[in-house]
Design a protein around this motif. Structure first.
Motif, PDB file in Angstrom:
ATOM      1  N   LEU A 359       0.813  -1.221   0.000  1.00  0.00           N
ATOM      2  CA  LEU A 359       0.000   0.000   0.000  1.00  0.00           C
ATOM      3  C   LEU A 359       0.845   1.269   0.000  1.00  0.00           C
ATOM      4  O   LEU A 359       0.437   2.299  -0.548  1.00  0.00           O
ATOM      5  N   ALA A 360       2.042   1.173   0.612  1.00  0.00           N
ATOM      6  CA  ALA A 360       2.930   2.339   0.575  1.00  0.00           C
ATOM      7  C   ALA A 360       3.366   2.683  -0.838  1.00  0.00           C
ATOM      8  O   ALA A 360       3.793   3.804  -1.115  1.00  0.00           O
ATOM      9  N   GLY A 361       3.227   1.736  -1.753  1.00  0.00           N
ATOM     10  CA  GLY A 361       3.664   1.947  -3.136  1.00  0.00           C
ATOM     11  C   GLY A 361       2.811   2.917  -3.918  1.00  0.00           C
ATOM     12  O   GLY A 361       3.199   3.323  -5.018  1.00  0.00           O
ATOM     13  N   VAL A 362       1.657   3.289  -3.397  1.00  0.00           N
ATOM     14  CA  VAL A 362       0.783   4.204  -4.132  1.00  0.00           C
ATOM     15  C   VAL A 362       0.353   5.349  -3.220  1.00  0.00           C
ATOM     16  O   VAL A 362       0.146   5.161  -2.016  1.00  0.00           O
ATOM     17  N   SER A 363       0.242   6.529  -3.788  1.00  0.00           N
ATOM     18  CA  SER A 363      -0.160   7.694  -2.999  1.00  0.00           C
ATOM     19  C   SER A 363      -1.625   7.581  -2.600  1.00  0.00           C
ATOM     20  O   SER A 363      -2.399   6.826  -3.197  1.00  0.00           O
ATOM     21  N   LEU A 364      -2.015   8.341  -1.617  1.00  0.00           N
ATOM     22  CA  LEU A 364      -3.418   8.339  -1.192  1.00  0.00           C
ATOM     23  C   LEU A 364      -4.337   8.778  -2.328  1.00  0.00           C
ATOM     24  O   LEU A 364      -5.464   8.312  -2.430  1.00  0.00           O
ATOM     25  N   ALA A 365      -3.826   9.644  -3.196  1.00  0.00           N
ATOM     26  CA  ALA A 365      -4.627  10.100  -4.330  1.00  0.00           C
ATOM     27  C   ALA A 365      -4.738   9.038  -5.417  1.00  0.00           C
ATOM     28  O   ALA A 365      -5.560   9.148  -6.323  1.00  0.00           O
ATOM     29  N   THR A 367      -2.511   8.170  -7.712  1.00  0.00           N
ATOM     30  CA  THR A 367      -1.923   8.482  -9.014  1.00  0.00           C
ATOM     31  C   THR A 367      -0.405   8.613  -8.983  1.00  0.00           C
ATOM     32  O   THR A 367       0.200   8.898 -10.015  1.00  0.00           O
ATOM     33  N   GLU A 368       0.203   8.417  -7.824  1.00  0.00           N
ATOM     34  CA  GLU A 368       1.660   8.479  -7.782  1.00  0.00           C
ATOM     35  C   GLU A 368       2.191   7.254  -7.068  1.00  0.00           C
ATOM     36  O   GLU A 368       1.549   6.730  -6.142  1.00  0.00           O
ATOM     37  N   TYR A 369       3.371   6.821  -7.479  1.00  0.00           N
ATOM     38  CA  TYR A 369       3.851   5.504  -7.085  1.00  0.00           C
ATOM     39  C   TYR A 369       5.277   5.537  -6.602  1.00  0.00           C
ATOM     40  O   TYR A 369       6.102   6.298  -7.095  1.00  0.00           O
ATOM     41  N   PHE A 370       5.556   4.667  -5.625  1.00  0.00           N
ATOM     42  CA  PHE A 370       6.929   4.367  -5.262  1.00  0.00           C
ATOM     43  C   PHE A 370       7.346   3.090  -5.966  1.00  0.00           C
ATOM     44  O   PHE A 370       6.603   2.105  -5.963  1.00  0.00           O
ATOM     45  N   TYR A 371       8.536   3.113  -6.480  1.00  0.00           N
ATOM     46  CA  TYR A 371       9.148   1.902  -7.021  1.00  0.00           C
ATOM     47  C   TYR A 371       9.845   1.178  -5.868  1.00  0.00           C
ATOM     48  O   TYR A 371       9.784  -0.023  -5.737  1.00  0.00           O
ATOM     49  N   VAL A 372      10.483   1.981  -5.024  1.00  0.00           N
ATOM     50  CA  VAL A 372      11.323   1.493  -3.933  1.00  0.00           C
ATOM     51  C   VAL A 372      10.685   1.931  -2.627  1.00  0.00           C
ATOM     52  O   VAL A 372      10.208   3.062  -2.525  1.00  0.00           O
ATOM     53  N   ASN A 373      10.680   1.064  -1.611  1.00  0.00           N
ATOM     54  CA  ASN A 373       9.976   1.360  -0.363  1.00  0.00           C
ATOM     55  C   ASN A 373      10.866   1.125   0.856  1.00  0.00           C
ATOM     56  O   ASN A 373      10.797   0.074   1.493  1.00  0.00           O
ATOM     57  N   PRO A 374      11.718   2.096   1.165  1.00  0.00           N
ATOM     58  CA  PRO A 374      12.600   1.946   2.321  1.00  0.00           C
ATOM     59  C   PRO A 374      11.838   2.092   3.632  1.00  0.00           C
ATOM     60  O   PRO A 374      10.710   2.576   3.654  1.00  0.00           O
ATOM     61  N   LEU A 375      12.502   1.715   4.719  1.00  0.00           N
ATOM     62  CA  LEU A 375      11.924   1.879   6.048  1.00  0.00           C
ATOM     63  C   LEU A 375      12.570   3.029   6.808  1.00  0.00           C
ATOM     64  O   LEU A 375      12.283   3.251   7.980  1.00  0.00           O
ATOM     65  N   GLN A 376      13.454   3.741   6.128  1.00  0.00           N
ATOM     66  CA  GLN A 376      14.084   4.896   6.774  1.00  0.00           C
ATOM     67  C   GLN A 376      14.560   5.874   5.710  1.00  0.00           C
ATOM     68  O   GLN A 376      15.136   5.469   4.693  1.00  0.00           O
ATOM     69  N   LEU A 377      14.301   7.116   5.953  1.00  0.00           N
ATOM     70  CA  LEU A 377      14.893   8.175   5.142  1.00  0.00           C
ATOM     71  C   LEU A 377      15.447   9.181   6.136  1.00  0.00           C
ATOM     72  O   LEU A 377      14.727   9.640   7.017  1.00  0.00           O
TER      73      LEU A 377
END
Lengths: 639, 639
Positions: A359-365, A367-377
């Motif tokens: 679910l983190a791969g897609v924005s709430l809207a 229409t925008e996507y993550f390819y990569v899903n880290p657990l820290q930035l």
């Protein structure tokens, strides 16, 4: 948008084992319908993305590629060699969306694109708009993705015929599959595609059509891997899942999406061929993956280099790759294992992947996507590669595998809610929904994952049958109330309720949503001494913008046991339950500010108290891109 | 091998600032000679590798490429586009080795290969055996490495003329440099190479020849970066050090070798142009790198993806990239900053990189190399990519940048030992050696880094002068004895001894070699709660084969303060001092062995006592490839 009629009772599922396979039967999208709540909102958002996705496919040239191949336009194909697969995944998404919420506008687009795909097919059944313009057919299969594209075409075709009754794409798929059988079958050309997916697709086409050749070809492709066929193609064979045969592997390795697509297909194969030994091996491989190579979020694949699984416990949170597509492949694999075994473990795994890594791969809207899903930035992250989370989600990618993959998964999500077996209805995932098996229909009403209560009302009952409800392994203290009587429910298993159900009967399952403070396996070196917070199926994350102005998220530690509150904020991030905890700043000793840093300093000094606010991980990066962390050091005596 | 005569007094150095630059003057290989001990043995081992390297260049096709370009053979060039640079780095190694230990066999090879390179040069001075066969000249500079190869050719030519007096290669280099000036100078073609090194090389050619055009071209190339010239070449500009101009950067980013080669060249430029502002900026960039992006070993670049620096404190030990070439580039940069500033910090940094991140890159036998230098390898590591440490060191690579880079660095190592300024001799690194400045000559005898005493005897003195000895920042408790009088020496600075020296005067510097238990900066998340052991300039590592049969290296914690012993074993790994410590096993709680792992378990249980044995990090992977770790969890109260 006007509505269109839908065929029913055809089993509107991506994976539909034949009756010979035994095991579980999915309900299909006509008999499992999400009616509201958490997932309905996510589906509605992504449904807008599906329509917008058609524009992206036009803009990026994928549709034009097909027009060129069909002789309807002039030019050279553009984009990656697997550009066709984005069109097919989008077509599959449209099919599931038609089952979810039929609409003329989508049907029109579907027919147009289907006709275009059909027109691009060669006389002999071959179909690819990019690869033949860049080399001889099948001359570079480890990289050409020709089977990969065929696989996605077949999956889209099966979805289309199941959801709309339209055989247009299925005819294309059958011609393509027959061409594959004639070209590769019975070891005519001993090559396999570098990227699996055709195995899953061929089994499903066998299920749809009954043509044994497709099952045989799936078996041939599956068993051809692991013998180093791709050893001279610029990557280690492990990258292509080609180092160890799937029947000898003890874990997953290499490119994560490739690995789990292959094992998902092998699970289909084991199911349809009744190969219990292969199934048991695949179960062990999944166990090894889940226990040693899976992030807390269900994210799979820790390495950017090769988009690959790392060694066991190589699970650094900052450079977690955890590709959105890998979570999707992981869900597909777990789902097939669940269909074959009925083990609650797989439904637990699906839940973790769905609510977090996927679910983190897609924005709430939507229409925008993550390819990569880290657990820290970390705070102050600088510009990075195209796919970096440091830029936030993006609308589309040059390598656009993830967006249409999210679309097809989200549109078909209701299929994962429940299954039926000869003796009843099994509910695996919780959402407001109507669920119908042969003997029993129920309506589920819940505000899960925010509220603990899941209410199931019987709406139809044909004789005595069993209703089985998954009690998640995390749901310590769960209970069930049937006909006014309450009793405990055992976490990590299915609660079985057998009776002569009557319409109007009510069952209330209560899954306690206390905030849990969790630690990682001691060998997960990168998060040693840290804790993370979970609530229900949700992994939580601390995001910079929710903290006080004085909080430096890179320098905090959590007071274990202090994360007690879960308060719902309907106005925030389309409605989330926040979790707050107490923490302390960790002050960096002075000596680290001078040379040479590694040799001089002692441990950090525990500084001032701070309040820490966590949101569900899936919702991060919807407001700003700044520091975020799932794992936070814990104060206290360790290790 | 018979010996050949050597020119002397020419300044046999890779970087030789002009007198106009001020600052430090390196002694050159004729006046700084390693006479025995630790580094002599390493140099002798790699000298065998230099001879064997010629065979590798033949086998891999690099020499044949040049024959084809020279019209002496038919065919297409093979290997990476930068294949020529391996030949040039090897030629540079031969030059420094000729200065170290002249030998007819190497001189013969050098003359043959030099003649071949000269024959491959085009009429107009252009020289590249691979790039023009794969596209128009300079049409793809971000990837074609044409300037990169030119840079290494120039460096080799300067080394050759300085060490042997032979102008053969210098004539080629001057023609090539003139061609570059005519093609790119004064913004004729506004492009820069994707991989810096030509900047350093052009400044050095200016130093050798006095031709101002070369210095101007170096400045032009240096200042052209950072404006996104390479934005459309498939990588983020940061990869190419092209996101921020070098005069605006506050840290290093992107491909680590490219980044530090560029800053090393910019430091040369600042030195020769008297640009104090640029020098101060480069000092701050080095500080930022050292404080936040450098491994304990001095390894640079934490990311496999893009072989790149990560964010500050993104320093995971298991996937540390820490390319051997990056350590070499780091040494080159630090050396140029040391020449410009005389700050002991840079000599400290060089020592850390030399003894650890650099030296681990080559086997004790001198013929096998690591491309990647992690600080942790888990037990039971499986096969991985070509460059993975899981395979151990390798003889050569398809991308063979590291081996000849190690060769040239090792052969020229003595140049890093000392410098002279107008008022005396500065000793930066300690090895048994003879060191000669204008006014003072000393003989150094030491068993460093194993024994604490460094004995310096004056062998020539022309009037009063200063002898300056670096006291490493780690050397707490250091002392010096001069003429029988002992006094403390301040760590992290140069000890200055000014007197009217007489031949026979003795100085004894004592650098205590107590084992140090070090921790990382609290923001270095990946090694939170861990300690590492150091002794003198050496970082230590625990390797599987030195532990008891019952020790599971992945599951141990160290008892802080228990690492007391350092015992020398002359028979082991060509002689190393072992360090032992007490530890405890960390037993994994039972609940981690069942699903779902992340949510159930508590902290590990402290189990049985174990003895832990550490070797110097540089010596790892010389006996077997199995578990290795520099950082080990520490028992105790944290964070």
């Amino acid at each position: 948008m006007s509505t269109v009629a839908l065929p029913t009772g055809r089993g509107l599922s991506a994976a539909r084992p034949t009756s010979a396979a035994g095991g579980h039967t999915p309900l299909g999208l006509d008999r499992a319908r999400i009616t509201g709540g958490f997932w309905a909102a996510r589906q509605d958002a992504v449904a807008g993305g599906i329509r917008w996705g058609h524009e992206q496919l036009e803009r990026a040239g994928n549709l034009q590629n097909l027009r060129i191949a069909a002789g309807q336009a002039e030019g050279e194909p553009v984009g990656p060699v697997f550009a066709d697969s984005d069109v097919y995944k989008w077509l599959e998404a449209v099919a599931w969306e038609q089952a979810r919420r039929p609409a003329e506008d989508l049907l029109t687009l579907q027919r147009e694109v289907t006709a275009l795909v059909a027109a691009a097919q060669h006389e002999d059944g071959y179909l690819n708009s990019v690869a033949p313009a860049r080399g001889e057919r099948y001359s570079n299969l480890p990289w050409s993705h020709e089977h990969y594209c065929a696989g996605h075409l077949i999956q889209a075709a099966v979805a289309q015929v199941r959801c709309t009754g339209d055989r247009g794409l299925l005819d294309v798929a059958v011609r393509l599959a027959d061409h594959l059988v004639a070209t590769f079958g019975r070891d005519l050309q001993h090559d396999v595609d570098g990227h699996p997916v055709v195995e899953m697709a061929l089994v499903e086409l066998y299920r749809e059509t009954g043509t044994q050749d497709y099952l045989d070809l799936a078996r041939y492709f599956t068993d051809s891997r692991g013998h180093g066929l791709m050893a001279s193609y610029g990557k280690e064979p492990a990258y292509f899942s080609d180092r160890v045969p799937v029947r000898e592997a003890t874990t997953v390795e290499g490119h994560a999406v490739r690995a789990v697509y292959l094992t998902a297909g092998a699970t289909d194969l084991a199911t349809e061929t009744g190969d219990r030994e292969l199934l048991a091996l695949l179960e062990r491989q999944f166990d090894a993956m889940w226990a040693t190579k899976t992030y807390l979020t269900g994210g799979l694949g820790s390495r950017w280099e090769g988009e690959a699984f790392g060694e066991p416990y190589e699970l650094g949170p900052d450079r977690a790759y955890a590709e959105t597509c890998a979570a999707i492949g992981g869900i597909q694999w777990a789902w097939r294992l669940l269909l074959a075994t009925g083990s609650a473990h797989y439904a637990d795994a699906i839940e973790r992947m769905l609510f977090n890594g996927f679910l983190a791969g897609v924005s709430l809207a939507g229409t925008e996507y993550f390819y990569v899903n880290p657990l820290q930035l970390r705070g102050g992250a600088t510009a990075d590669e195209n796919r970096s989370p440091a830029h936030g989600r993006r609308g589309w990618f040059d390598c656009a595998c993830c967006p249409p993959n999210v679309m097809r998964t989200m549109a078909g999500l209701a299929d994962l809610l429940a299954t039926s077996t000869s003796d009843g209805l099994w509910v695996h995932q919780y959402a407001s929904a109507t669920l119908e098996s042969g003997a029993l229909a129920v309506e589920v009403v819940t505000n899960y994952p925010w509220d603990p209560e899941i209410r199931l009302s019987v709406t139809r009952a044909d004789g005595p049958s069993a209703l089985r409800l998954r009690v998640p392994a995390w749901a310590s203290g769960a209970s069930v109330t049937v006909a006014g009587e309450s009793r405990p429910a055992e976490p990590g298993s299915y609660l079985t309720l057998e009776r002569a159900w009557q319409p109007g009967d009510e069952v209330v399952l209560t899954l306690p949503l206390d905030v849990r403070t969790v630690t990682a396996h001691p060998r997960a070196d990168a998060v040693r001494g840290c804790v993370a917070l979970e609530r229900g199926p949700l992994v939580y994350a601390f995001e910079h913008c929710d903290q006080g102005a004085d909080v430096r998220l890179d320098d905090v530690a959590l007071v274990p046991g202090s994360a007690a509150r879960g308060e719902h904020h309907p106005e925030l991030l389309e409605g989330v339950t926040l979790v707050t905890a107490r923490g302390r700043h960790l002050d960096v000793p002075e000596e680290y500010r001078s040379w040479p840093w590694p040799t001089a300093g002692g441990p950090p000094e525990v500084g001032e108290e701070v309040d820490l606010v966590a949101i569900p991980y899936y919702a991060w990066a919807n407001r700003e891109i700044d520091a975020m962390r799932v794992w936070v050091p814990a104060l206290g005596d360790r290790p």
